[in-house]
Every structure is written in C-alpha cells, then in structure tokens.
Design a protein around this motif. Structure first.
Motif, mmCIF file in Angstrom:
data_model
loop_
_atom_site.group_PDB
_atom_site.id
_atom_site.type_symbol
_atom_site.label_atom_id
_atom_site.label_comp_id
_atom_site.label_asym_id
_atom_site.label_seq_id
_atom_site.Cartn_x
_atom_site.Cartn_y
_atom_site.Cartn_z
ATOM 1 N N ASP A 48 0.856 -1.183 0.000
ATOM 2 C CA ASP A 48 0.000 0.000 0.000
ATOM 3 C C ASP A 48 0.890 1.230 0.000
ATOM 4 O OD1 ASP A 48 -1.772 2.038 0.376
ATOM 5 O OD2 ASP A 48 -2.553 1.359 2.296
ATOM 6 N N GLY A 49 1.022 1.869 -1.156
ATOM 7 C CA GLY A 49 1.944 2.988 -1.302
ATOM 8 C C GLY A 49 1.609 4.190 -0.446
ATOM 9 N N ALA A 50 0.435 4.213 0.191
ATOM 10 C CA ALA A 50 0.032 5.369 0.999
ATOM 11 C C ALA A 50 0.388 5.207 2.478
ATOM 12 C CB ALA A 50 -1.471 5.611 0.854
ATOM 13 N N THR A 51 1.097 4.153 2.828
ATOM 14 C CA THR A 51 1.382 3.906 4.247
ATOM 15 C C THR A 51 2.384 4.913 4.793
ATOM 16 O OG1 THR A 51 3.177 2.369 3.724
ATOM 17 C CG2 THR A 51 0.967 1.443 4.003
ATOM 18 N N SER A 52 2.344 5.107 6.101
ATOM 19 C CA SER A 52 3.305 5.975 6.767
ATOM 20 C C SER A 52 3.517 5.471 8.191
ATOM 21 C CB SER A 52 2.826 7.428 6.786
ATOM 22 O OG SER A 52 1.576 7.529 7.437
ATOM 23 N N TRP A 53 4.655 5.872 8.757
ATOM 24 C CA TRP A 53 5.015 5.455 10.115
ATOM 25 C C TRP A 53 4.910 6.670 11.033
ATOM 26 C CZ3 TRP A 53 10.128 6.223 12.648
ATOM 27 C CH2 TRP A 53 10.217 5.551 13.880
ATOM 28 N N PRO A 54 4.027 6.601 12.054
ATOM 29 C CA PRO A 54 3.846 7.750 12.939
ATOM 30 C C PRO A 54 4.726 7.681 14.186
ATOM 31 C CG PRO A 54 2.104 6.153 13.336
ATOM 32 C CD PRO A 54 3.003 5.557 12.272
ATOM 33 N N PHE A 55 5.172 8.849 14.613
ATOM 34 C CA PHE A 55 5.842 8.956 15.903
ATOM 35 C C PHE A 55 5.667 10.378 16.414
ATOM 36 C CE2 PHE A 55 9.109 10.212 12.871
ATOM 37 C CZ PHE A 55 9.748 11.273 13.483
ATOM 38 N N LYS A 56 5.958 10.577 17.679
ATOM 39 C CA LYS A 56 5.903 11.925 18.226
ATOM 40 C C LYS A 56 7.070 12.155 19.166
ATOM 41 C CE LYS A 56 2.535 10.953 21.967
ATOM 42 N NZ LYS A 56 1.202 11.365 22.499
ATOM 43 N N ILE A 57 7.453 13.419 19.261
ATOM 44 C CA ILE A 57 8.547 13.840 20.119
ATOM 45 C C ILE A 57 7.955 14.652 21.265
ATOM 46 C CG2 ILE A 57 10.733 15.071 20.246
ATOM 47 C CD1 ILE A 57 10.800 12.678 18.385
ATOM 48 N N LEU A 58 8.350 14.312 22.497
ATOM 49 C CA LEU A 58 7.833 14.983 23.683
ATOM 50 C C LEU A 58 8.941 15.789 24.354
ATOM 51 C CD1 LEU A 58 6.545 11.840 23.556
ATOM 52 C CD2 LEU A 58 5.059 12.904 25.240
ATOM 53 N N ALA A 59 8.543 16.933 24.903
ATOM 54 C CA ALA A 59 9.498 17.845 25.530
ATOM 55 C C ALA A 59 9.376 17.803 27.037
ATOM 56 C CB ALA A 59 9.265 19.275 25.039
ATOM 57 N N GLN A 60 10.454 18.164 27.691
ATOM 58 C CA GLN A 60 10.477 18.210 29.149
ATOM 59 C C GLN A 60 9.463 19.216 29.690
ATOM 60 O OE1 GLN A 60 14.358 19.127 30.664
ATOM 61 N NE2 GLN A 60 13.908 18.444 32.724
ATOM 62 N N ASN A 61 9.162 20.256 28.890
ATOM 63 C CA ASN A 61 8.214 21.273 29.343
ATOM 64 C C ASN A 61 6.756 20.917 29.047
ATOM 65 O OD1 ASN A 61 7.828 21.741 26.625
ATOM 66 N ND2 ASN A 61 8.391 23.905 26.679
ATOM 67 N N GLY A 62 6.510 19.702 28.541
ATOM 68 C CA GLY A 62 5.150 19.252 28.292
ATOM 69 C C GLY A 62 4.689 19.348 26.852
ATOM 70 N N GLY A 63 5.453 19.966 25.987
ATOM 71 C CA GLY A 63 5.072 20.061 24.589
ATOM 72 C C GLY A 63 5.257 18.750 23.848
ATOM 73 N N GLU A 64 4.612 18.642 22.695
ATOM 74 C CA GLU A 64 4.813 17.472 21.847
ATOM 75 C C GLU A 64 4.567 17.851 20.400
ATOM 76 O OE1 GLU A 64 0.751 14.888 21.708
ATOM 77 O OE2 GLU A 64 1.858 14.776 23.583
ATOM 78 N N ARG A 65 5.236 17.152 19.497
ATOM 79 C CA ARG A 65 5.047 17.310 18.059
ATOM 80 C C ARG A 65 4.906 15.924 17.444
ATOM 81 N NH1 ARG A 65 7.104 22.482 16.250
ATOM 82 N NH2 ARG A 65 6.523 23.894 17.933
ATOM 83 N N SER A 66 3.949 15.768 16.558
ATOM 84 C CA SER A 66 3.730 14.486 15.878
ATOM 85 C C SER A 66 4.248 14.563 14.447
ATOM 86 C CB SER A 66 2.244 14.134 15.869
ATOM 87 O OG SER A 66 1.784 13.853 17.167
ATOM 88 N N PHE A 67 4.748 13.435 13.961
ATOM 89 C CA PHE A 67 5.351 13.368 12.635
ATOM 90 C C PHE A 67 4.896 12.110 11.905
ATOM 91 C CE2 PHE A 67 8.174 15.794 15.304
ATOM 92 C CZ PHE A 67 8.576 16.851 14.508
ATOM 93 N N LEU A 68 5.026 12.150 10.585
ATOM 94 C CA LEU A 68 4.819 10.979 9.742
ATOM 95 C C LEU A 68 6.018 10.819 8.824
ATOM 96 C CD1 LEU A 68 1.114 11.482 8.570
ATOM 97 C CD2 LEU A 68 1.938 9.804 10.234
ATOM 98 N N LEU A 69 6.549 9.600 8.729
ATOM 99 C CA LEU A 69 7.537 9.264 7.711
ATOM 100 C C LEU A 69 6.862 8.297 6.748
ATOM 101 C CD1 LEU A 69 10.832 8.846 9.725
ATOM 102 C CD2 LEU A 69 10.530 10.303 7.717
ATOM 103 N N SER A 70 6.866 8.618 5.488
ATOM 104 C CA SER A 70 6.156 7.774 4.521
ATOM 105 C C SER A 70 6.876 6.446 4.324
ATOM 106 C CB SER A 70 6.026 8.492 3.180
ATOM 107 O OG SER A 70 7.231 8.419 2.458
ATOM 108 N N GLY A 71 6.088 5.436 3.952
ATOM 109 C CA GLY A 71 6.661 4.144 3.618
ATOM 110 C C GLY A 71 7.638 4.246 2.468
ATOM 111 N N ALA A 72 7.391 5.184 1.538
ATOM 112 C CA ALA A 72 8.294 5.377 0.407
ATOM 113 C C ALA A 72 9.672 5.823 0.874
ATOM 114 C CB ALA A 72 7.703 6.406 -0.554
ATOM 115 N N GLU A 73 9.719 6.719 1.852
ATOM 116 C CA GLU A 73 11.010 7.199 2.352
ATOM 117 C C GLU A 73 11.760 6.086 3.068
ATOM 118 O OE1 GLU A 73 12.904 11.052 4.687
ATOM 119 O OE2 GLU A 73 10.745 10.933 4.315
ATOM 120 N N ILE A 74 11.042 5.286 3.835
ATOM 121 C CA ILE A 74 11.669 4.159 4.537
ATOM 122 C C ILE A 74 12.202 3.137 3.543
ATOM 123 C CG2 ILE A 74 11.220 2.215 6.082
ATOM 124 C CD1 ILE A 74 9.160 4.063 7.489
#
Length: 206
Positions: free
Chosen positions: A161-187
């Motif tokens: 499925d060429g539309a797949t992606s791998w999700p992850f998020k980065i969390l900060a000590q101050n409570g913030g977070e950012r979510s990301f996607l890396l596509s299956g194509a890049e992997i």
C-alpha cells in the motif's frame, strides 16, 4: 551546542512547544521509493570507517516566501564499511518560540506490538537573538535509534500500500509534543540505498 548569534533563517521559524500534535512530512504525491533512493545523500570519505546515507533530500519541499518553514524529519543509515552492518536513526529538527528551551527528550513511536518509547539524543540547538524579556525563536535538533526490523516491516507495508506511513511523536520536558509521519516510500527508499551500497562494495547484508 548552543549558538546565541542571529540565525539567518530565524524569520521562518514559527510555533511554540505545545501539546496539540502537528503532523509533518506526510507522503508526497509522485514520490515513490525509487525516486527517494535516487535522492538519498551518501557521505563516504576514504578515511571513514562508517558510511552515512540520509533521506534529507528525499522530498523536494517549496519554502513559502512569507511565513514559517516546517519542522523537518528524515532518516539516516550508518553502515560499517567492514561488516556491512547498518544502524538507523530518525533525525528531527523542531522550531518554536519560547522563553526557554523545551528540551525535546523523548520519542514515542508505533510498532506492530504497540507504541514504544525511547530517549532522544540532542545534536544541536540554536537560539536567535531577541530583546530581553521576549520569547526567542529557537530550534532543537535531536535523533533517536530505529531498529532495522521495524523499518523493514514498514517497507513491506509500503509495497502492499503505497500510501502507508510510520507515525511517531517527540515529547518535551516542558510538556510540549510534536507528531510526525515518515512515509513508507522514504523508509523503503533508504533501505534500497543501503542494499545498493552493500552490493556495490561487496559487503555482506546484515
């Protein structure tokens, strides 16, 4: 390493360390694994014992004339030039405005067995010059290790499925977070580049 001088790209940064996730680097139309492989970057000096392949240029993104550059994420592979063994890392640069460092120190990522967490490694951080008492524009660059089996599992999903992606998020000590996607194509493109490097140099696959 801190840099308290003025950064020429500071005018493009935006955002704050926040808890609401923002997805970045979604799959781009027309970017298949072969195209990503062709745009990988190889660093392989004759005196290096490890070759490095990255997908930093895997996606061609247009920066807006006005407004903010996005957070950035890409993959790196480190190949032992004697054994052929490869290790992998997600490389993440997060931009925000705040009065202090957010300290993005944890990564949560998806696996077939459920979410996992790991500590991140700080690589660089930059603060633009700003008047005393104001929130400064900041950038933190971190990385975290990814196991080869997890990358291969995501690459297999991409083949189906060429539309797949791998999700992850980065969390900060101050409570913030950012979510990301890396596509299956890049992997898949990175793994193809690693396999091609091993083949060209007659290294074992491991």
């Amino acid at each position: 390493m801190d840099n308290d001088g003025r950064d020429p790209d500071a005018r493009h940064w935006s955002g704050v360390a926040r808890t609401k996730p923002v997805q970045r680097r979604a799959p781009a139309c027309g970017d298949d694994a072969g195209a990503i492989q062709a745009r990988t970057t190889l660093r392989d000096d004759a005196l290096d014992t490890v070759a490095t392949i990255t997908t930093a240029n895997g996606f061609v993104e247009r920066r807006p004339l006005l407004g903010a550059a996005h957070d950035d994420v890409f993959l790196r592979a480190f190949i032992d030039k004697t054994t052929g063994r490869a290790t992998y890392q997600a490389y993440v640069r997060i931009r925000y405005r705040d009065y202090g460092w957010a300290n993005w120190n944890t990564a949560n990522y998806a696996t077939p067995a459920g979410p996992r967490t790991t500590a991140t490694q700080r690589m660089a951080r930059v603060r633009a010059s700003c008047p005393r008492g104001y929130a400064c524009l900041r950038s933190e660059t971190i990385g975290f290790a990814i196991g080869a089996p997890l990358l291969r599992a995501n690459a297999k999903l991409y083949v189906g499925d060429g539309a797949t992606s791998w999700p992850f998020k980065i969390l900060a000590q101050n409570g913030g977070e950012r979510s990301f996607l890396l596509s299956g194509a890049e992997i898949a493109g990175l793994l193809m580049a690693v396999d091609a490097y091993r083949t060209d140099r007659h290294l074992p696959s491991s």
